[in-house]
Design an enzyme around this catalytic site. Structure first.
Site, mmCIF file in Angstrom:
data_model
loop_
_atom_site.group_PDB
_atom_site.id
_atom_site.type_symbol
_atom_site.label_atom_id
_atom_site.label_comp_id
_atom_site.label_asym_id
_atom_site.label_seq_id
_atom_site.Cartn_x
_atom_site.Cartn_y
_atom_site.Cartn_z
ATOM 1 N N GLU A 523 0.672 -0.958 0.041
ATOM 2 C CA GLU A 523 0.066 0.116 0.056
ATOM 3 C C GLU A 523 0.843 1.465 0.044
ATOM 4 O OE1 GLU A 523 -0.833 -2.795 1.859
ATOM 5 O OE2 GLU A 523 -2.582 -3.095 0.642
ATOM 6 N N HIS A 590 -13.013 -5.407 6.788
ATOM 7 C CA HIS A 590 -13.683 -4.934 5.442
ATOM 8 C C HIS A 590 -15.202 -3.892 5.819
ATOM 9 C CE1 HIS A 590 -11.448 -8.430 4.564
ATOM 10 N NE2 HIS A 590 -11.237 -7.988 3.312
#
Ligand SMILES: Cc1ncc(C[n+]2csc(CCOP(=O)(O)OP(=O)(O)O)c2C)c(N)n1
Ligand SMILES: [Mg+2]
Length: 801
Positions: A523, A590
């Site tokens: 990331e 999530h």
């Protein structure tokens, strides 16, 4: 000596050798004198590049126009050698001169040793990078220069490989530019160092990283930093060979002038021509003055080490080598040194004079104002004391004058005088100047600012189709990729499958894998890749698969991207879009909605939280026409919901900072965003049936926040407000409340206690029940709203529970 003599092995003239000696001497004496300036109180902190001069002189020889640097605080010699910073400018930064004309790198905003060059003109428009030797703006966190470096080098690859970019000659000539990185040995222990090296190996980009290895990271020696105490040994597995691509790893001693020049020359060619990443491990470096002005290295280096450092000082070795080879005699070198000292001293004095003039002007003004008020209303003992303290201060700061005048106004608060009015005016005027000196350019101030993009409303007709949300985005990305060859998107699973929710489905096939690209799972270097590309004129959309994983990239976003415009006073920009998705879906990792974390760490990046994909598309259109960076968080649950696709999908834009009233109401204003909008609208319908009229406002962007004060207007009507979101208690809901009650002053129109409805403190549990009992739901909105009305009128709204 014959200055036309040439050293054959490295094809270098005596003239150049002596010129290198001069640069080394200038840099060394800048370090020595710089440290003294701190100890005499003229500067606050100093960190210098002593001991690392020779390797940087060698690197400078390989640095060409169009190349980029992404380095750290030891690089003053490189910067001086490539002509990107003068000694005077170096000292201007040490003193924190706030005038960009003098402190060209950051207008006094960054500590000394934080280098950068101007990539933009004074209006925020690109300069011609291919005509310049470029340095991106340094940051202090160790290894934080690495993610951006990946992007700077990757840009060369794109400019070379993508024929559509051939015309952008201000940014690249056929991708021939190297991105040079520098990093300390200690900093190579950071995870992002390895992440960046791996990414470079995968991407095969012209990135050359020099590790300046002086055996220590402040007080910690290599054996405690690095496996085997040797970073190039650790990197051996990355070494390319006849069969496999990889990177070149090479080691060279930092005191060995010819070996350094040979090494940089040889690997420059490989890096530039073949686009192979290189790590040059420069070891046996020293740090004659220790790490910084905060401590002394005698505390942690052994006597033997300190002696070795004296013996292996690169300039000492260089001098010995020059004498041994008879390129110059003692007297000549002494003469060069004497001239270097003079140059440094004079440059330093000029820098101080220029800096001091500004603060001293404030002081002189202050003294005159104090004299005047004493003459008109005094003399007052305390004012006289303030005056003599101000006058006696050998290193006055702007704040000293401000404080003296503010204290004086307090003393005379009950009197009126001409002098008092003058002081008040002076303070107001200085306030404006200081605001400009210290608080501008957080966001773009150019004509291309996201706030200045013309608004084009969406248009619909009978032909407008109802499609899945993801198809709206797909059409938007398709149109933008077709419109502008500088736009590209990349991230985990973005390429082949067109992202996990398929908003890029089919677009890699259509535009090629340089425009729509898969990356490895990394990331923070995905963000760095985007920053580097954006710094070099491209328009990247860097995707973070879920907002939950943005946390891996927060450091780069916060320390590098968010403050880039600020710390360069608008002379660098990286208009990067970070695309991600979040809010409710499933489980602990999530379903994230950590907006408080984002708001607290990323001012400088616009934060956009569209409720559906049409709004998201409008925001992409806006940002892609601007020069600001933005984070766009799509709703995880929205990709399969049906939306009507606007007829002008390519052109329509949504303005930043303009909330939308989605349902009119009269009793309570409910302020929310993102996936909570639909929850609130459903709850509002149910509340209507029970006599409560909710006005639902979607703020749409958290930064900027409600510029036209639409929420205030609503509260003036309803006199009640609820702030709702999926963040933790005290997160972004508190941020919204602060804006509305404090900045918009809505507190004065409230008849009920303002409340926030947020998620629980814990992460959302798995499953639909987990979600229901972790995140705010329709019943929560109903109950809190109803309760608010019950407290106001228990007869009309009797208790339900
Ligand atoms: C992330 C982070 N942690 C800690 C620090 C404090 N710090 C500043 S410099 C430094 C040592 C760096 O050593 P090295 O990379 O070897 O560079 P050198 O100063 O020796 O050239 C440390 C720990 C920092 N700036 N950033
Ligand atoms: Mg070190």
């Amino acid at each position: 000596m014959d200055s036309t003599k040439v050293l054959k092995e490295i094809d270098i003239s005596v003239e150049e050798i002596l010129s290198d000696y001069r640069i080394a001497m200038i840099s060394r004496h800048a370090s020595l004198l710089g440290r003294k300036e701190v100890f005499t109180g003229k500067a606050k902190f100093g960190i210098f590049g002593d001991g690392k001069e020779l390797c940087q002189i060698a690197m400078a020889k390989a640095f060409r126009k169009g190349d980029f640097r992404s380095g750290y605080y030891r690089d003053q010699t490189l910067m001086m050698a490539i002509g990107a910073v003068t000694v005077q400018q170096f000292f201007a930064q040490l003193y924190a001169h706030t005038d960009l004309e003098y402190e060209v790198m950051s207008g006094g905003r960054m500590m000394n040793g934080h280098f950068s060059t101007h990539l933009l003109d004074e209006n925020g428009q690109w300069l011609r990078h291919t005509d310049m030797l470029n340095s991106t703006s340094d940051v202090s966190p160790t290894a934080a220069q690495m993610p951006r470096l990946v992007g700077l080098a990757y840009a060369s690859k794109l400019y070379r490989a993508n024929p559509q970019l051939k015309g952008f000659k201000d940014f690249s000539i056929n991708g021939n530019e190297i991105a040079y990185g520098t990093i300390g040995n200690g900093a190579t222990s950071e995870g992002i160092f390895f992440e960046a090296i791996n990414a470079a190996g995968v991407l095969q980009i012209p990135m050359m990283v020099a590790v300046w290895d002086d055996e220590y990271g402040i007080s910690v020696p290599n054996e405690l930093h690095t496996t085997k105490g040797d970073i190039s040994k650790v990197l051996e597995g990355f070494q390319r060979n006849g069969k496999e691509k990889g990177i070149e790893v090479v080691k060279v001693h930092g005191w060995d002038y010819t070996a350094l020049i040979e090494t940089f020359r040889k690997y420059e060619k490989i890096c530039r021509e073949e686009h192979v990443p290189v790590v040059v491990h420069v070891d046996e470096l020293t740090q004659p003055q220790g790490h910084s002005t905060s401590g002394s290295h005698e505390r942690y280096k052994s006597k033997e080490r300190l002696e070795w450092e004296k013996e292996y000082d690169c300039i000492k070795k260089f001098r010995e080598w020059i004498l041994e080879n008879e390129f110059a005699h003692q007297g000549q070198l002494d003469g060069i040194e004497a001239e270097a000292i003079k140059h440094v001293r004079e440059s330093k004095n000029r820098a101080w004079k220029d800096y001091f003039q500004v603060v001293d002007k404030d002081r002189k003004d202050g003294l005159a104002l104090l004299d005047q008020i004493n003459a008109e209303s005094g003399p007052h003992d305390e004012v006289t004391k303030l005056r003599s303290e101000l006058q006696a201060n050998p290193t006055p700061l702007k704040l000293d004058t401000i404080k003296a005048l503010k204290f004086t106004l307090r003393i005379f608060k009950n009197e009126q005088s001409k002098a008092k009015t003058k002081i008040q005016e002076w303070l107001r005027e200085r306030d404006k100047r200081n605001q400009k000196d210290y608080s501008t350019h957080v966001y773009s101030e150019s004509v291309d600012s996201a706030l200045k993009v013309p608004v084009v409303n969406p248009t619909y007709s009978s032909k407008s189709k109802l499609v899945d949300g993801r198809e709206v985005l797909q059409a938007c990305f398709d149109a933008n990729l077709a419109r502008d060859p500088r736009i590209l998107a990349f991230g985990e699973d973005v390429g082949k499958i067109g992202d996990v929710n398929q908003a890029f489905a089919g677009l890699q096939k259509k535009y090629g894998d340089l425009r729509v690209t898969d990356t490895s799972i990394r990331e923070t270097t995905i963000i760095g890749q985007g920053i580097g590309l954006a710094l070099r004129g491209l328009r990247p959309i860097a995707e973070i698969q879920y907002v939950d994983y943005l946390i891996y990239a927060i450091q780069t976003l916060s320390d590098d991207l968010a403050c880039l415009q600020y710390r360069t006073v608008g002379r660098q920009k990286a208009p990067l879009i970070i695309r991600t998705r979040g809010h409710r879906l499933e489980g602990v990792w999530h379903s994230g909605s950590p907006l408080g974390m984002i708001l607290g760490s990323m001012r400088g990046i616009y934060v956009i939280v569209p409720r559906n994909m049409t709004q998201a598309a409008g925001f992409y259109n806006t940002i892609l026409r601007s020069d600001d960076p933005a984070l766009i968080i799509e709703c995880l649950k929205g990709y399969r919901l049906k939306e009507k696709i606007p007829d002008n999908l390519v052109e329509f834009t949504v303005p930043l900072g303009v909330p939308e009233v989605l349902k009119q109401g009269t009793d309570i204003t409910l302020v929310t965003y993102g996936a909570m909008v639909n929850v609130a609208l459903t709850a509002a319908e149910q509340l209507e049936e029970h006599g409560v009229s909710l006005e639902v406002i979607d703020v749409q962007t958290l930064v900027p926040f409600d510029l036209p004060k639409i929420i205030l207007k609503s509260i003036k009507k309803t006199n009640r407000v609820i702030f709702a979101d999926e963040d933790v208690p005290g997160g972004a809901s508190a941020y919204m409340m602060q804006h509305v009650l404090n900045i918009q002053n809505a507190y004065q129109y409230l008849d009920s206690k303002p409340i926030t409805v947020s998620s629980k403190e814990h992460r959302p549990a798995y499953g639909s029940d987990g979600d229901y009992f972790s995140k705010p739901n329709e019943e929560d909105i109903f109950d809190f709203s109803y309760q608010m009305m019950h407290e106001f009128d228990p007869v009309k709204y009797p208790a339900i529970y």
